[in-house]
Design a protein around this motif. Structure first.
Motif, PDB file in Angstrom:
ATOM      1  N   ASP A   1       0.804  -1.230   0.000  1.00 18.17           N
ATOM      2  CA  ASP A   1       0.000   0.000   0.000  1.00 18.17           C
ATOM      3  C   ASP A   1       0.832   1.274   0.000  1.00 18.17           C
ATOM      4  N   ALA A   2       2.122   1.164  -0.257  1.00 22.08           N
ATOM      5  CA  ALA A   2       2.947   2.362  -0.358  1.00 22.08           C
ATOM      6  C   ALA A   2       2.659   3.091  -1.669  1.00 22.08           C
ATOM      7  N   VAL A   3       2.923   4.402  -1.672  1.00 20.59           N
ATOM      8  CA  VAL A   3       2.681   5.227  -2.857  1.00 20.59           C
ATOM      9  C   VAL A   3       3.923   6.060  -3.147  1.00 20.59           C
ATOM     10  N   LEU A   4       4.427   5.963  -4.380  1.00 22.47           N
ATOM     11  CA  LEU A   4       5.462   6.861  -4.879  1.00 22.47           C
ATOM     12  C   LEU A   4       4.787   7.704  -5.951  1.00 22.47           C
ATOM     13  N   ILE A   5       4.586   8.978  -5.689  1.00 19.19           N
ATOM     14  CA  ILE A   5       3.753   9.786  -6.586  1.00 19.19           C
ATOM     15  C   ILE A   5       4.396   9.960  -7.952  1.00 19.19           C
ATOM     16  N   SER A   6       5.603  10.486  -7.991  1.00 18.63           N
ATOM     17  CA  SER A   6       6.347  10.600  -9.252  1.00 18.63           C
ATOM     18  C   SER A   6       7.755  11.095  -8.950  1.00 18.63           C
ATOM     19  N   HIS A   7       8.698  10.822  -9.859  1.00 20.25           N
ATOM     20  CA  HIS A   7      10.065  11.336  -9.766  1.00 20.25           C
ATOM     21  C   HIS A   7      10.717  11.031  -8.411  1.00 20.25           C
ATOM     22  N   VAL A   8      10.410   9.889  -7.847  1.00 14.85           N
ATOM     23  CA  VAL A   8      11.010   9.450  -6.584  1.00 14.85           C
ATOM     24  C   VAL A   8      12.175   8.517  -6.888  1.00 14.85           C
TER      25      VAL A   8
ATOM     26  N   GLY B   1      19.922   1.875  -3.172  1.00 15.16           N
ATOM     27  CA  GLY B   1      20.581   0.962  -2.251  1.00 15.16           C
ATOM     28  C   GLY B   1      19.612   0.133  -1.432  1.00 15.16           C
ATOM     29  N   PRO B   2      20.112  -0.487  -0.345  1.00 11.18           N
ATOM     30  CA  PRO B   2      19.282  -1.322   0.528  1.00 11.18           C
ATOM     31  C   PRO B   2      18.364  -0.468   1.402  1.00 11.18           C
ATOM     32  N   THR B   3      17.269  -0.044   0.831  1.00 11.15           N
ATOM     33  CA  THR B   3      16.321   0.828   1.516  1.00 11.15           C
ATOM     34  C   THR B   3      14.978   0.135   1.641  1.00 11.15           C
ATOM     35  N   THR B   4      14.404   0.169   2.840  1.00 14.51           N
ATOM     36  CA  THR B   4      13.077  -0.388   3.082  1.00 14.51           C
ATOM     37  C   THR B   4      12.108   0.750   3.355  1.00 14.51           C
ATOM     38  N   LEU B   5      11.005   0.760   2.618  1.00 19.03           N
ATOM     39  CA  LEU B   5       9.940   1.741   2.825  1.00 19.03           C
ATOM     40  C   LEU B   5       8.732   1.006   3.381  1.00 19.03           C
ATOM     41  N   GLY B   6       8.283   1.381   4.572  1.00 26.59           N
ATOM     42  CA  GLY B   6       7.231   0.666   5.261  1.00 26.59           C
ATOM     43  C   GLY B   6       5.873   0.769   4.577  1.00 26.59           C
ATOM     44  N   SER B   7       5.003  -0.146   4.912  1.00 23.11           N
ATOM     45  CA  SER B   7       3.680  -0.207   4.307  1.00 23.11           C
ATOM     46  C   SER B   7       2.881   1.061   4.594  1.00 23.11           C
ATOM     47  N   GLY B   8       2.102   1.466   3.620  1.00 18.44           N
ATOM     48  CA  GLY B   8       1.247   2.621   3.773  1.00 18.44           C
ATOM     49  C   GLY B   8       1.941   3.963   3.697  1.00 18.44           C
ATOM     50  N   SER B   9       3.231   3.985   3.452  1.00 16.63           N
ATOM     51  CA  SER B   9       3.956   5.255   3.372  1.00 16.63           C
ATOM     52  C   SER B   9       3.742   5.901   2.006  1.00 16.63           C
ATOM     53  N   LYS B  10       3.817   7.219   1.990  1.00 16.77           N
ATOM     54  CA  LYS B  10       3.565   7.984   0.763  1.00 16.77           C
ATOM     55  C   LYS B  10       4.721   8.940   0.531  1.00 16.77           C
ATOM     56  N   VAL B  11       5.308   8.872  -0.681  1.00 14.24           N
ATOM     57  CA  VAL B  11       6.489   9.662  -1.003  1.00 14.24           C
ATOM     58  C   VAL B  11       6.168  10.586  -2.177  1.00 14.24           C
TER      59      VAL B  11
ATOM     60  N   CYS C   1       4.416   6.564   6.882  1.00 12.25           N
ATOM     61  CA  CYS C   1       5.148   7.829   6.885  1.00 12.25           C
ATOM     62  C   CYS C   1       4.760   8.670   5.667  1.00 12.25           C
ATOM     63  N   VAL C   2       4.806   9.978   5.838  1.00 11.82           N
ATOM     64  CA  VAL C   2       4.581  10.916   4.739  1.00 11.82           C
ATOM     65  C   VAL C   2       5.893  11.645   4.486  1.00 11.82           C
ATOM     66  N   ILE C   3       6.385  11.541   3.252  1.00 12.75           N
ATOM     67  CA  ILE C   3       7.684  12.102   2.894  1.00 12.75           C
ATOM     68  C   ILE C   3       7.455  13.054   1.730  1.00 12.75           C
ATOM     69  N   ARG C   4       7.546  14.343   2.018  1.00 15.50           N
ATOM     70  CA  ARG C   4       7.149  15.347   1.033  1.00 15.50           C
ATOM     71  C   ARG C   4       8.277  15.692   0.064  1.00 15.50           C
ATOM     72  N   GLU C   5       8.015  16.706  -0.770  1.00 13.82           N
ATOM     73  CA  GLU C   5       8.871  17.010  -1.910  1.00 13.82           C
ATOM     74  C   GLU C   5      10.310  17.317  -1.493  1.00 13.82           C
ATOM     75  N   GLY C   6      11.256  16.713  -2.217  1.00 16.15           N
ATOM     76  CA  GLY C   6      12.661  17.043  -2.050  1.00 16.15           C
ATOM     77  C   GLY C   6      13.329  16.536  -0.791  1.00 16.15           C
ATOM     78  N   VAL C   7      12.661  15.683  -0.038  1.00 17.83           N
ATOM     79  CA  VAL C   7      13.268  15.143   1.188  1.00 17.83           C
ATOM     80  C   VAL C   7      14.412  14.199   0.823  1.00 17.83           C
ATOM     81  N   THR C   8      15.488  14.243   1.604  1.00 13.45           N
ATOM     82  CA  THR C   8      16.601  13.311   1.433  1.00 13.45           C
ATOM     83  C   THR C   8      16.865  12.567   2.733  1.00 13.45           C
ATOM     84  N   MET C   9      17.101  11.263   2.602  1.00 13.26           N
ATOM     85  CA  MET C   9      17.469  10.417   3.743  1.00 13.26           C
ATOM     86  C   MET C   9      18.614   9.517   3.306  1.00 13.26           C
ATOM     87  N   HIS C  10      19.677   9.460   4.111  1.00  9.72           N
ATOM     88  CA  HIS C  10      20.863   8.697   3.750  1.00  9.72           C
ATOM     89  C   HIS C  10      21.002   7.417   4.567  1.00  9.72           C
TER      90      HIS C  10
END
Length: 277
Positions: free
Chosen positions: A39-46, A50-60, A88-97
Motif C-alpha cells: 500500500d505504499a505510494v510513490l507519486i512521481s520522480h522518486v 541501495g538497501p532501503t526499506t519503505l514501510g507499508s502505507g507510506s507515501k512519497v 510515513c509521509v515524505i514530502r517534496e525534495g526530502v533526502t534520507m541517507h
C-alpha cells in the motif's frame, strides 16, 4: 506485487521487492535492493537507492531521494541500510541517507512520521515514531530523535545530539546540545526555554505529573551543583514520579554532547500560569 500499479516510465530494477497494492507513478527509479511495503505510494520522480526499506502505507512525494550514500568521508562503500517505518509521509525534495560502514550501518525512521518539503535525515540517525520534521529541517549524522517530537521549519541539529521524546524545537533553532524529554528549545544557538506543555497534554500526561516535571526541571537546572549531582537530588525528591524518573534516565545516560540549558543570565521560566488543565 499483486494488484500493484507501476507507470511504464518508471524503472524498477531487477531484485527490488514490491509489496501488494503499491502505486508507483511516472519517472520513479527503484533500485535492485529496495523493499517497498504494501500500500505504499510513490507519486512521481522518486528515487530509492541501495538497501532501503519503505514501510507499508507510506507515501512519497516528487523529487524525494531515499537511501543515498552517507555524506561521510569515513564511509568506504560497505553494505549499509535505510529503514523507514509504516505510514510515513515524505514530502517534496526530502533526502534520507543510509548508515556508514564504520558506525551503526543503518539509518532508521519510525512509524507515522511526517517529513515536510526539503527536510534531511543524515547517516546513522535514529528517528522515533510520530515525529514531525517541518520544511527545511536538517539533522547531522548519529542524531537520535525520540517519539512524538516536533521540529519547526529551518531548524538544524548538530551531529551526535539526542532529542528526548515529546520535545519541541522552534523554527530556525540551531540545536547543538542534548534536549531533555518534553523540553522546548528555541534560539540560535538553541537554549532551553521551558517545557513542551502542549505536547505533554496531547500525550495524555496527568496534571500531577506535569507539575512534577515543572518542579523537577527547575531543580535540575538551578546551577548550584554539576548537573549529574543535581540529577540524583531530583531522583530522590521525586521518587514516586515515573515522568521524572524517565527524565533523569535521559540525563544520566552517557552522551557525546552537553545538555541544552537555560541562558546563563536567567533561571528557567516555567510558570504555572500557562497550565489551564
Amino acid at each position: 506485487m499483486s494488484n500493484s500499479s507501476i507507470h511504464p516510465t518508471s524503472i524498477i530494477e531487477q531484485g527490488a521487492k514490491i509489496g501488494n497494492r503499491v502505486s508507483i507513478g511516472p519517472f520513479c527509479h527503484v533500485g535492485s535492493e529496495a523493499v517497498i511495503g504494501d500500500d505504499a505510494v510513490l507519486i512521481s520522480h522518486v528515487v530509492i537507492m541501495g538497501p532501503t526499506t519503505l514501510g507499508s502505507g507510506s507515501k512519497v512525494y516528487p523529487n524525494a531521494i531515499l537511501g543515498g550514500d552517507p555524506q561521510n568521508t569515513k564511509h568506504k562503500g560497505g553494505h549499509t541500510t535505510l529503514i523507514i517505518g509504516k505510514n510515513c509521509v515524505i514530502r517534496e525534495g526530502v533526502t534520507m541517507h543510509r548508515g556508514t560502514d564504520g558506525s551503526l550501518g543503518v539509518t532508521t525512521v519510525g512509524d507515522n512520521c511526517m517529513f515536510l518539503a526539503y527536510a534531511h535525515v543524515a547517516h546513522d540517525c535514529i528517528i522515533g515514531d510520530n515525529v514531525t520534521f517541518s520544511n527545511n529541517v536538517m539533522i547531522g549524522g548519529h542524531v537520535t530523535v525520540g517519539n512524538n517530537v516536533i521540529i519547526g521549519g529551518g531548524a538544524a541539529i548538530h551531529q551526535f545530539t539526542r532529542v528526548g521524546h515529546h520535545a519541541f524545537i522552534g523554527g530556525l533553532a540551531a540545536l547543538a546540545h542534548d534536549l531533555i524529554p518534553y523540553g522546548m528549545a528555541i534560539g540560535n544557538h538553541a537554549y532551553l526555554g521551558g517545557l513542551n506543555i502542549v505536547g505533554m497534554k496531547r500525550s495524555g500526561m496527568a496534571r500531577p505529573e506535569i507539575h512534577n516535571l515543572r518542579h523537577a526541571v527547575r531543580m535540575l537546572f538551578d546551577r548550584t551543583k554539576p548537573i549529574k549531582l543535581r540529577a540524583e537530588d531530583v531522583r530522590v525528591a521525586f521518587a514516586e514520579s515515573a515522568a521524572v524518573a524517565d527524565l533523569i534516565g535521559f540525563i544520566t545516560t552517557d552522551t557525546k554532547r552537553a545538555y541544552c540549558t537555560p541562558p546563563l543570565d536567567s533561571a528557567i521560566e516555567i510558570s504555572d500560569s500557562d497550565d489551564k488543565s
